[in-house]
Design a protein around this motif. Structure first.
Motif, PDB file in Angstrom:
ATOM      1  N   ARG A 181       0.813  -1.197   0.000  1.00 49.35           N
ATOM      2  CA  ARG A 181       0.000   0.000   0.000  1.00 49.35           C
ATOM      3  C   ARG A 181       0.856   1.261   0.000  1.00 49.35           C
ATOM      4  O   ARG A 181       2.026   1.238   0.377  1.00 49.35           O
ATOM      5  CB  ARG A 181      -0.902   0.008   1.240  1.00 49.35           C
ATOM      6  CG  ARG A 181      -1.644  -1.285   1.490  1.00 49.35           C
ATOM      7  CD  ARG A 181      -2.526  -1.204   2.711  1.00 49.35           C
ATOM      8  NE  ARG A 181      -1.769  -0.896   3.924  1.00 49.35           N
ATOM      9  CZ  ARG A 181      -2.327  -0.507   5.076  1.00 49.35           C
ATOM     10  NH1 ARG A 181      -3.647  -0.375   5.143  1.00 49.35           N
ATOM     11  NH2 ARG A 181      -1.591  -0.256   6.130  1.00 49.35           N
ATOM     12  N   ALA A 182       0.234   2.319  -0.429  1.00 49.64           N
ATOM     13  CA  ALA A 182       0.764   3.664  -0.197  1.00 49.64           C
ATOM     14  C   ALA A 182      -0.020   4.242   0.972  1.00 49.64           C
ATOM     15  O   ALA A 182      -1.249   4.143   1.012  1.00 49.64           O
ATOM     16  CB  ALA A 182       0.584   4.527  -1.441  1.00 49.64           C
ATOM     17  N   VAL A 183       0.687   4.818   1.944  1.00 48.48           N
ATOM     18  CA  VAL A 183       0.022   5.317   3.151  1.00 48.48           C
ATOM     19  C   VAL A 183       0.372   6.783   3.351  1.00 48.48           C
ATOM     20  O   VAL A 183       1.406   7.268   2.884  1.00 48.48           O
ATOM     21  CB  VAL A 183       0.429   4.493   4.394  1.00 48.48           C
ATOM     22  CG1 VAL A 183       0.009   3.042   4.248  1.00 48.48           C
ATOM     23  CG2 VAL A 183       1.926   4.595   4.654  1.00 48.48           C
ATOM     24  N   ASP A 184      -0.515   7.493   4.068  1.00 46.83           N
ATOM     25  CA  ASP A 184      -0.268   8.893   4.372  1.00 46.83           C
ATOM     26  C   ASP A 184       0.467   9.014   5.699  1.00 46.83           C
ATOM     27  O   ASP A 184       0.894   8.011   6.298  1.00 46.83           O
ATOM     28  CB  ASP A 184      -1.583   9.685   4.384  1.00 46.83           C
ATOM     29  CG  ASP A 184      -2.602   9.104   5.350  1.00 46.83           C
ATOM     30  OD1 ASP A 184      -2.188   8.379   6.296  1.00 46.83           O
ATOM     31  OD2 ASP A 184      -3.810   9.348   5.183  1.00 46.83           O
ATOM     32  N   ILE A 233      -3.769   4.977   1.117  1.00 41.38           N
ATOM     33  CA  ILE A 233      -4.206   5.945   0.114  1.00 41.38           C
ATOM     34  C   ILE A 233      -4.858   5.198  -1.035  1.00 41.38           C
ATOM     35  O   ILE A 233      -4.279   4.256  -1.598  1.00 41.38           O
ATOM     36  CB  ILE A 233      -3.017   6.773  -0.401  1.00 41.38           C
ATOM     37  CG1 ILE A 233      -2.398   7.602   0.732  1.00 41.38           C
ATOM     38  CG2 ILE A 233      -3.441   7.685  -1.547  1.00 41.38           C
ATOM     39  CD1 ILE A 233      -1.153   8.362   0.303  1.00 41.38           C
ATOM     40  N   VAL A 262       1.162   9.574  -7.485  1.00 41.41           N
ATOM     41  CA  VAL A 262       1.415   9.754  -6.058  1.00 41.41           C
ATOM     42  C   VAL A 262       2.906   9.565  -5.820  1.00 41.41           C
ATOM     43  O   VAL A 262       3.463   8.515  -6.187  1.00 41.41           O
ATOM     44  CB  VAL A 262       0.596   8.766  -5.210  1.00 41.41           C
ATOM     45  CG1 VAL A 262       0.932   8.926  -3.733  1.00 41.41           C
ATOM     46  CG2 VAL A 262      -0.906   8.973  -5.434  1.00 41.41           C
ATOM     47  N   SER A 293       6.321   9.423  -3.290  1.00 42.85           N
ATOM     48  CA  SER A 293       6.792   9.264  -1.919  1.00 42.85           C
ATOM     49  C   SER A 293       7.381  10.584  -1.438  1.00 42.85           C
ATOM     50  O   SER A 293       7.787  11.430  -2.235  1.00 42.85           O
ATOM     51  CB  SER A 293       7.850   8.161  -1.843  1.00 42.85           C
ATOM     52  OG  SER A 293       8.963   8.487  -2.647  1.00 42.85           O
ATOM     53  N   THR A 334       2.984  10.226  -0.329  1.00 40.07           N
ATOM     54  CA  THR A 334       2.880   9.097   0.585  1.00 40.07           C
ATOM     55  C   THR A 334       4.139   8.958   1.417  1.00 40.07           C
ATOM     56  O   THR A 334       5.221   9.396   1.016  1.00 40.07           O
ATOM     57  CB  THR A 334       2.629   7.791  -0.188  1.00 40.07           C
ATOM     58  OG1 THR A 334       2.597   6.688   0.719  1.00 40.07           O
ATOM     59  CG2 THR A 334       3.752   7.536  -1.186  1.00 40.07           C
ATOM     60  N   GLU A 335       3.988   8.360   2.574  1.00 42.35           N
ATOM     61  CA  GLU A 335       5.139   8.070   3.427  1.00 42.35           C
ATOM     62  C   GLU A 335       5.792   6.779   2.948  1.00 42.35           C
ATOM     63  O   GLU A 335       5.129   5.737   2.836  1.00 42.35           O
ATOM     64  CB  GLU A 335       4.693   7.913   4.879  1.00 42.35           C
ATOM     65  CG  GLU A 335       4.213   9.211   5.516  1.00 42.35           C
ATOM     66  CD  GLU A 335       5.328  10.219   5.663  1.00 42.35           C
ATOM     67  OE1 GLU A 335       6.333   9.914   6.306  1.00 42.35           O
ATOM     68  OE2 GLU A 335       5.181  11.324   5.114  1.00 42.35           O
ATOM     69  N   SER A 336       7.056   6.835   2.640  1.00 42.14           N
ATOM     70  CA  SER A 336       7.820   5.650   2.273  1.00 42.14           C
ATOM     71  C   SER A 336       9.236   5.846   2.759  1.00 42.14           C
ATOM     72  O   SER A 336       9.884   6.849   2.427  1.00 42.14           O
ATOM     73  CB  SER A 336       7.805   5.423   0.755  1.00 42.14           C
ATOM     74  OG  SER A 336       8.584   4.305   0.412  1.00 42.14           O
TER      75      SER A 336
END
Length: 787
Positions: A530-533, A539, A547, A549, A584-586
């Motif tokens: 996943r991509a997360v906030d 997300i 989107v 990172s 996104t947070e990565s």
């Protein structure tokens, strides 16, 4: 031996504990400078020499299939001094006893002998024999990970066909200093390898007879890099060019340079911090020594010594302490650097890596430490010139406590006599007390930053492998396939869930900024990857836009609402203009995401997937791995648990291992600062404590007057140190972040509690050492005036 030099020796012996503590702080800064600059020099010079000796290509030009005659056109490009074409393909290696297939990269070598470019280093065995299609050279690190030697056999699947090979030699290669599978970021010698075959044999395996799929170019010194890359792309465009790139974008070199640049920036910022702390400590020690020795300074001037001679005496004291610390730092830095080199030799696969320090590093370390220490001393020594003998020999005016007002009177009635003495000491000279508080707070701030760094690494692990990636297995295909393959995976026994993905190689541009990486296509509502906030919520992939990172957005200097250009390096190689619709947070790499259908539409390749994330029944993993191994379209299979373990090893070596050294140094410095504060207070109050003993105070009561001051100063430093540590953590986290992983700033209460405990422990130990000396002190000797 002049009288002043004799006094210098006595002063050094009397304050040996303080002198050693300050020297240790200086030694720490010089040690880090020598160690880090030596590592940077060793890595960079070894890298350059290895590249030159083995003629690593300056430009890599991947292509779908280009005829050999196109090499003539590449040679004719202005600025190109040498060209070579080769076959580069993926393979799955079958290791006995392992169900999971292992990904490898197969590279061709000329049938006539060693290549002109990208020459491997033979470390064991022999070179490939001519016209032998079953012989291979194997990457040394991969062979060691699986205990393979020349003479062993190896099975590998190439282009859907399984073949058995004889290992005839082991090699190092400048292309694989950092060994990582294409498209991945984490190095694992046991999970990825490389092998070399004769060109004819490998061309037959990948249907490349009379062709090549990767061009290697060496540039002349006067070459225009951008012009050469554009010319190469134009020449190879009819044959499916995948985008030529400079060696600076090559995966292995990129990570090695990231390590070198990170260490270089750290060596330029961290050692000065310790120099500044040392200058501050020397300023406090010398200023208080001058104040305590006012009468001696007056006597010396009365006996005919000039202000310059007296100031020079104290300056010699500063020089001896700083020079001793610098010498100790040079020795420790050399020893620590040699130990770190062994770690780097395991992490980066150089044939040999010898720790080397430029003489300038020693010179800079010694000179900077002396200058930093002198800067703190000069401020104090100016006061010596203004002291006349009559003023210096006159006792200072008694402190005025009349302005403490009702609050002071109320506190005096509530406190006993020793406690009132502590309070008066704190209010008499607030400037000195503030200096001690700031010094201890700086030590705590460093401890907070280093302990928080450990929590930050744990945050990186948890977010990457528990929050973002919730799969068990990642499957990569040789080429983009129809999404029907997803249904084949779903029908496999014991496979619980399958999620498709599409990854394309691309260069992302925003204004003058660019980044060579890729775009990952995810399903609209991904569950396994996943991509997360920022709140770690998933997300939903938008139908339009991209989107980024956070690390990639920072690299491109882009934000939501901006439009970026995406130059795709595969398929029809479209150039896309996409709005940034989310960040996104990565913390691992610098990925970019799109909705998979939108990415396929942009590529004009509908319903295509290049990989899949699987969630499986771990109790039946063996049959699943064997089934994946038999699928000819599978290019690689990786386990999340293996990736996590490799990531932990990676963070515990190289620059990541520096956090352990820094944590130990933070503890030493914290103790040194607290110990100095305690020793300074003891030196100032030696006669006062002896007087208290004479008028009837017990040893415990006399010690309480001294240690109570230390306790109050330490407790007041804790909140200030917490605030300073919070902001210092940002700088430390940024210094440890690399292109491979980013370290977040984590507010962990346990970090502040641990740092406070370290400071209190240092205060307790310092107080115990000081109390022991106070108890042993002879009252008569302490009451004598030193002349």
């Amino acid at each position: 031996m002049t009288p002043l030099n004799k006094k210098l020796g006595r002063d050094l012996w009397r304050m040996k504990g303080q002198a050693f503590a300050i020297s240790a702080v200086i030694a720490t800064g010089v040690m880090l400078l020598v160690m880090m600059s030596g590592i940077v020099t060793s890595l960079d010079q070894t890298r350059q020499a290895y590249y030159e000796r083995n003629r690593l290509a300056d430009v890599f030009a991947p292509v779908v299939r280009a005829p050999l005659h196109s090499l003539r056109d590449l040679r004719a490009v202005p600025g190109v001094s040498a060209v070579e074409g080769r076959v580069n393909g993926s393979a799955l290696v079958d290791i006995k006893g392992l169900d999971l297939p292992i990904r490898a990269q197969a590279l061709s070598l000329p049938d006539t002998g060693p290549p002109r470019l990208n020459l491997p280093d033979l470390t064991a065995g022999r070179w490939l024999a001519r016209n032998r299609a079953d012989e291979i050279l194997l990457l040394n690190s991969f062979a060691k990970a699986h205990e393979l030697e020349p003479g062993d056999t190896l099975s590998a699947t190439m282009n859907g066909a399984r073949r058995t090979f004889h290992i005839v030699g082991l090699v190092h290669s400048p292309e694989f200093l950092y060994t990582v599978a294409p498209g991945e970021l984490i190095s694992d010698d046991s999970r990825f390898g490389a092998l070399w075959m004769n060109e004819t044999a490998l061309a037959a395996a990948y249907d490349m007879k009379g062709a090549f799929n990767e061009g290697l170019l060496m540039l002349s010194r006067s070459a225009n890099e951008t012009a050469v890359l554009n010319a190469v792309d134009r020449i190879l465009e009819p044959y499916g060019s995948r985008g030529a790139y400079h060696v600076s974008d090559h995966t292995s070199n990129r990570f090695v340079m990231e390590e070198i640049n990170g260490m270089r920036s750290t060596s330029a910022t961290v050692p000065p911090l310790f120099m500044a702390v040392a200058a501050f400590l020397l300023y406090i020690v010398i200023s208080r020594m001058v104040q305590a020795e006012r009468e001696q300074i007056g006597l010396l001037k009365a006996f005919g010594y000039s202000s310059f001679e007296v100031a020079l005496h104290y300056f010699k004291l500063i020089l001896i302490i700083s020079a001793g610390g610098a010498a100790m730092g040079c020795v420790l830095g050399t020893m620590a650097g040699r130990g770190m080199v062994n770690i780097y030799l395991e992490f980066y696969k150089f044939p040999i890596l010898v720790f080397r320090v430029e003489p300038a590093s020693f010179l800079i370390g010694v000179v900077s430490s002396i200058l930093a220490a002198s800067a703190g001393g000069f401020i104090v020594l100016r006061g010596i010139f203004t002291l006349t003998p009559a003023v210096a020999m006159r006792p200072p005016a008694p402190a005025d406590y009349s302005r403490t007002g009702r609050i002071g009177a109320s506190l005096s009635r509530m406190l006993d006599q020793p406690s009132r003495m502590v309070l008066r000491r704190l209010t008499r000279q607030p400037g000195r007390m503030l200096g001690s508080i700031v010094g201890i707070a700086c030590g705590m701030a460093l401890a907070v930053a280093m302990i928080s760094l450990f929590a930050s690494f744990e945050k990186t692990l948890n977010l990457t492998f528990n929050v973002i990636d919730r799969s068990d297995v990642t499957v990569t295909f040789t080429d983009p396939l129809s999404d029907r393959v997803i249904y084949d995976l779903q029908r496999m026994p014991h496979v619980i869930e399958v999620e498709p993905t599409r990854s394309v190689s691309a260069t992302l541009r925003h204004g003058v900024e660019s980044y060579r990486g890729g775009v990952n296509g995810l399903v609209p509502a991904p569950r396994l990857n996943r991509a997360v906030d920022k709140s770690e919520e998933a997300i939903t992939m938008p139908r339009d836009g991209i989107v980024l990172s956070q690390s990639l957005a920072t690299e491109l200097k882009a934000q939501v609402g901006d439009t970026i250009q995406v130059d795709v390096h595969e398929g029809r190689r479209p150039t896309l203009s996409l709005p940034v619709v989310g960040v996104t947070e990565s913390l691992l790499g610098a990925p970019a995401y799109m909705e998979i259908s939108a990415l396929n539409r942009a590529m004009r390749e509908p319903r295509r997937v290049s990989g899949a994330y699987l969630r499986i029944d771990a109790a039946h993993s063996g049959p699943i791995y064997r089934a994946l191994k038999d699928m000819p379209s599978v290019a690689g299979v990786s386990l999340k648990q293996d990736a996590r373990a490799a990531f932990v090893r990676m963070m515990n070596t190289g620059a990541g291992s520096m956090r352990f050294i820094m944590a130990a140094i933070a503890g030493v410095i914290t103790f040194g600062i607290v110990y100095n504060a305690a020793r300074i207070a003891q030196a100032e109050r030696g006669r006062d404590l002896a007087s208290l003993r004479v008028i009837g105070f017990t040893r415990s009561e006399a010690s309480f007057v001294l240690l109570g001051e230390l306790a109050v100063v330490t407790l007041l430093a804790l909140p200030l140190g917490s605030v300073l540590g919070y902001y210092l953590t940002y700088g430390v986290a940024a210094g440890f972040s690399t292109d491979i992983y980013q370290i977040p700033v984590v507010f962990a209460p346990g970090s502040y509690g641990g740092a406070a405990l370290a400071v209190l422990s240092a205060a307790f130990l310092s107080g115990w050492l000081v109390k022991r000396d106070v108890d042993r002190a002879e009252i008569i000797t302490a009451l004598k005036t030193r002349e």
